[in-house]
Structures are given as C-alpha cells and as structure tokens.
Design an enzyme around this catalytic site. Structure first.
Site, PDB file in Angstrom:
ATOM      1  N   GLY A   9       7.679  10.458   3.117  1.00  0.00           N
ATOM      2  CA  GLY A   9       8.206   9.093   2.977  1.00  0.00           C
ATOM      3  C   GLY A   9       8.641   8.820   1.553  1.00  0.00           C
ATOM      4  CB  THR A  11      13.861   8.009   1.397  1.00  0.00           C
ATOM      5  OG1 THR A  11      13.057   7.577   2.504  1.00  0.00           O
ATOM      6  CG2 THR A  11      14.326   9.429   1.606  1.00  0.00           C
ATOM      7  NE  ARG A  35      15.737   5.829   4.783  1.00  0.00           N
ATOM      8  CZ  ARG A  35      15.307   4.677   4.263  1.00  0.00           C
ATOM      9  NH1 ARG A  35      16.146   3.670   4.129  1.00  0.00           N
ATOM     10  NH2 ARG A  35      14.061   4.542   3.885  1.00  0.00           N
ATOM     11  CE1 TYR A 153       1.177  -0.309   9.101  1.00  0.00           C
ATOM     12  CE2 TYR A 153      -0.086  -2.214   8.336  1.00  0.00           C
ATOM     13  CZ  TYR A 153       0.606  -1.035   8.071  1.00  0.00           C
ATOM     14  OH  TYR A 153       0.706  -0.585   6.771  1.00  0.00           O
ATOM     15  N   PRO A 183      -3.626  -0.270  -0.025  1.00  0.00           N
ATOM     16  CG  PRO A 183      -1.498   0.483  -0.604  1.00  0.00           C
ATOM     17  CD  PRO A 183      -2.601   0.709   0.390  1.00  0.00           C
ATOM     18  CB  THR A 188       8.198  -1.320  -0.330  1.00  0.00           C
ATOM     19  OG1 THR A 188       7.522  -1.623   0.887  1.00  0.00           O
ATOM     20  CG2 THR A 188       7.169  -1.011  -1.416  1.00  0.00           C
TER      21      THR A 188
END
Ligand code: NDP
Ligand code: 8X3
Length: 252
Positions: A9, A11, A35, A153, A183, A188
């Site tokens: 992760g 990117t 990506r 989640y 965190p 982000t």
C-alpha cells in the site's frame, strides 16, 4: 549491503510516507500496490530525492496468485527483507450491520485480513530462513474499540491486532520482531475511499480538528524499526491530541 524494507500500500498515505522515511534512512525498498503509475512516480521521486534503490511490484493483495507471482519474482538478494510494513488496507462504507453492503464487507476482509496474511505467509518464511526480520502491521484504533457502523472494518482491525500477537508468538523462535501500530484519525485518502470518492463527506471527518498526518505514523513505524535488536515495540496506539476515543473528538 543496505537493509531492505517491503511496504504494501505504498502508493498513498501512510505507506507512501513510510517509503520516504525508509528511503531517507538508506534502505532499499520494495513497494507493492495496485496503481502502477503511482508506483512508478513514487519510485522515481525516491530515487531523485534520496538516491534510493527502489523496485516495485503491482499486485492486488486480495488476489493470492498475484501476491505469489509478485513476491516469487523477487531475486534471492531482495528476499533478504529486514522490515515488512503490512500497510495496505481500507474501509468501505459506514452502515449498520442490518443495512451493510456485503461486497464492502468482502473487500475489507479480503484486503485487511486475507491480503495481510498472503503477504506475511511468504515474507515471514523468508525471514524465518534468514533468522531475522521485523514485521510491522498497521492496525487501527478500530482494532481496539468498536464504534457505531464500524462493525466489519473494526472486526478486520481486531483481526490485525490478534494476528500481530499470533505472529509474535509463532515467529519468536526465529528472532523475528512483530509490532502493531494502531492509529486514530490520519488524513489520507482513507476517508475518500471509505465514502467511495465523496470528497466533501471525507473532508467533514477532519473538520474542526487537527488530525494526524501520514508522516506522524511513518515516524512511529521508523521508531519501532530503529530500536536496538534486543528491543521490540509490541503495540503503539497513536491518536491526534484532539481525539480521546474512536468517537470522542474535540472539534473547534
Ligand atoms: P490510503 O487510502 O491513503 O492508502 C491505502 C493504500 O493501500 C494505498 O496505497 C492503496 O494502494 C493500498 N491498497 C488498498 N487496497 C489494496 C489492495 N487490494 N492491494 C494492494 N494495495 C492496496 O489510506 P491510509 O494510508 O490511511 O491507510 C493505510 C493503512 O492505515 C490501512 O491499513 C488503514 O486501515 C490504516 N489506518 C488508517 C487510518 C486513517 O485514519 N487514515 C487510521 C488507522 C489505520 P492502491 O490503491 O494503489 O492499491
Ligand atoms: C481508521 C480510523 O476511526 O476511522 O482506522 O476507524 S477509524
């Protein structure tokens, strides 16, 4: 021989900030995400800024075959991974359980739990063979608490918390350190992804408070990674000063 960090992760957000931090410290980097253009651009920036040696692999961590192909393509030298940052992850939707979208649930479980496992299965075996290594998992306050509509989640991040403990036990005989960094709110692309591109809704999450920055988490990841060899940071819970719990925040 410089140390090697493999970051999933990479990117965006926390993963990209970790890539900068480790490159600045002279690590060779292996970056992984979906990506390709962004991987190419970030690898170029890191090479320009820090003269870093960076390779990248395009893979969707939800796809076991893609993960295997990406990691199998690394040569013997690049398999001497010192630090694995299991960061790739996402939240999708914020709905009560009776109205949840099952595709969102599968996406979160497949990325945050199964994806982390697919990568860890391969890299931890390399580390066990090398008799050294450090796995740093990115958990969340959602792995410590459950909040309204956070259901799945939160379950995935509780799984990351449990897996971090399990990894620490199983990998102990091999001298592999395991850390979980948990965190609170970090600004982000996370909320944009959670709200499926609705940038206005995403912006509101951070309105009236100063959230953490991706660099704050990269700093903590580096703190854990840079302790002397006899020290392991097990678990770090890091919140913005304006956030007491997952749901109690002080907005101006
Ligand atoms: P971002 O959305 O900014 O970054 C997420 C990264 O994960 C991207 O690089 C994305 O790359 C990658 N990724 C997502 N899905 C996949 C996939 N299927 N395969 C490979 N890579 C994937 O979010 P953050 O930087 O905030 O999130 C990083 C981690 O931090 C996540 O695990 C998140 O749960 C956790 N976290 C975030 C918090 C926050 O408030 N922001 C708080 C607590 C934890 P690409 O799309 O190119 O594949
Ligand atoms: C991201 C932080 O509070 O949205 O893991 O779950 S939260």
């Amino acid at each position: 021989m410089p140390k090697i960090a493999l970051i999933t992760g990479a990117t965006s957000g926390i993963g990209e900030a970790c890539a900068h931090q480790f490159a600045k410290e002279g690590y060779r980097l292996i970056l992984l995400a979906r990506r390709e253009e962004r991987l190419e651009q970030i690898a170029g920036n890191l090479a320009d800024k820090y003269a870093a040696h960076v390779i990248y692999r395009v893979a969707d961590v939800r796809n076991k075959l893609q993960v295997e192909a990406a990691l199998d393509s690394l040569d013997a030298e690049d398999r001497m991974v010192d630090v694995l940052v299991n960061n790739a992850g996402l939240s999708q939707g914020l709905d009560p359980i009776d109205r949840g979208n099952t595709d969102d649930w599968e996406n979160m479980i497949d990325t945050n739990v199964k994806g982390l496992l697919y990568v860890s299965r391969i890299v931890s075996a390399w580390m066990a063979e090398n008799k050294r290594g450090h796995i740093i998992n990115i958990g969340s306050i959602a792995g410590k608490e459950v909040y309204p509509n956070g259901n799945v989640y939160c379950a995935t991040k509780h799984a990351v918390d449990a897996l971090s403990k399990g990894m620490r036990i199983d990998l102990l005989p091999h001298g592999i350190r395991v850390t979980v960094i948990q965190p609170g709110m970090v600004e982000t692309e996370f909320s944009i992804v959670r709200f499926k591109g609705d940038e206005e809704k995403a912006k509101k999450v951070y309105e009236g408070l100063e959230p953490l920055l991706a660099d704050d988490i990269a700093d903590a990841v580096w703190y854990a990674a840079s302790r002397p060899a006899h020290v392991n940071i097990n678990d770090l819970l890091i919140m913005p000063a304006a956030q007491a719990t997952a749901t109690i925040v002080n907005r101006k």
